[in-house]
Design a protein around this motif. Structure first.
Motif: not given
Length: 237
Positions: A117-129
């Motif tokens: 879950l926490s890593d998925a949230e990080s990937i969402v951030h990276r996708f936004g960037m």
């Protein structure tokens, strides 16, 4: 693990080689001949990506990440940036990274552990960037402007029109789509990880904005055509 990642926007594993003498280990992935997204965004000699192509690449990445996050257990990339996204003959995205978490790590200490879950949230951030990088054509970091996220803050918070942040080398783009994608980026990079949308929610929003279904973001020509021809030839003999 890699066998579960059977997605048209992922650089799929073709085979694995293991030899004892001489000692060697090798994984063979399908070929994406047009290099990395990074090269096309930041290297002047590389072929320029127009507006529609950039949207198609972004959607391909989104569909791939959504698929990965919905597997049971979810597969989470270890990294995501423009250098880990390759492009096919027709400039469809091919995400490539084999360092990912499969399931949560429980050390029992309450620290040093990581969950999907926490890593998925990080990937969402990276996708936004990454989406911001695709639209702006700017490096994630430069000595002149610093971090891309800081440079773009005035555009993301509405102080300046978001359209002014779009890559100036683009001959044309849709301002309404820009504004809608700006909101997607803001949601993805929300400072509170729990407030970020899931990749499924991000992908749905982007599909509504771009009107591009999965088929529109996948390669039109299989990079394995040469292998298919070889198989047909062998069967014929």
């Amino acid at each position: 693990m890699l066998s579960k990642l059977n997605h048209k926007n992922f650089v799929n594993l073709l085979g694995y080689c293991e030899e004892s003498e001489p000692f060697s280990r090798m994984m063979v992935f399908e070929y994406a001949p047009n290099g990395t997204l990074f090269e096309h965004l930041h290297v002047k000699e590389a072929e320029h990506l127009d507006w529609r192509t950039r949207l198609r690449i972004a959607m391909g990445i989104a569909y791939c990440l959504e698929h990965m996050h919905q597997l049971n257990p979810p597969i989470i990339l270890g990294s995501l940036d423009s250098s880990t996204v390759y492009l096919t003959d027709d400039y469809a995205a091919k995400v490539s990274d084999v360092q990912f978490w499969i399931e949560s790590k429980d050390t029992g200490s309450g620290s040093g552990s990581s969950s999907p879950l926490s890593d998925a949230e990080s990937i969402v951030h990276r996708f936004g960037m990454l989406l911001l990088e695709i639209l702006s054509g700017r490096l994630p970091f430069s000595e002149e402007d610093g971090l891309l996220e800081q440079w773009a803050l005035c555009y993301l918070n509405g102080e300046k029109p978001f359209k002014d942040s779009i890559d100036p080398t683009l001959k044309s783009f849709d301002e309404e789509t820009c504004d809608a994608l700006c909101k997607v980026i803001c949601c993805c990079i929300h400072p509170e990880a729990k407030e970020r949308p899931t990749m499924a929610e991000v992908t749905k929003r982007m599909r509504d904005i771009t009107a591009m279904p999965p088929d529109g973001a996948t390669p039109k020509v299989s990079p394995l055509w040469w292998a298919e021809l070889e198989i047909i030839s062998s069967d014929g003999n």
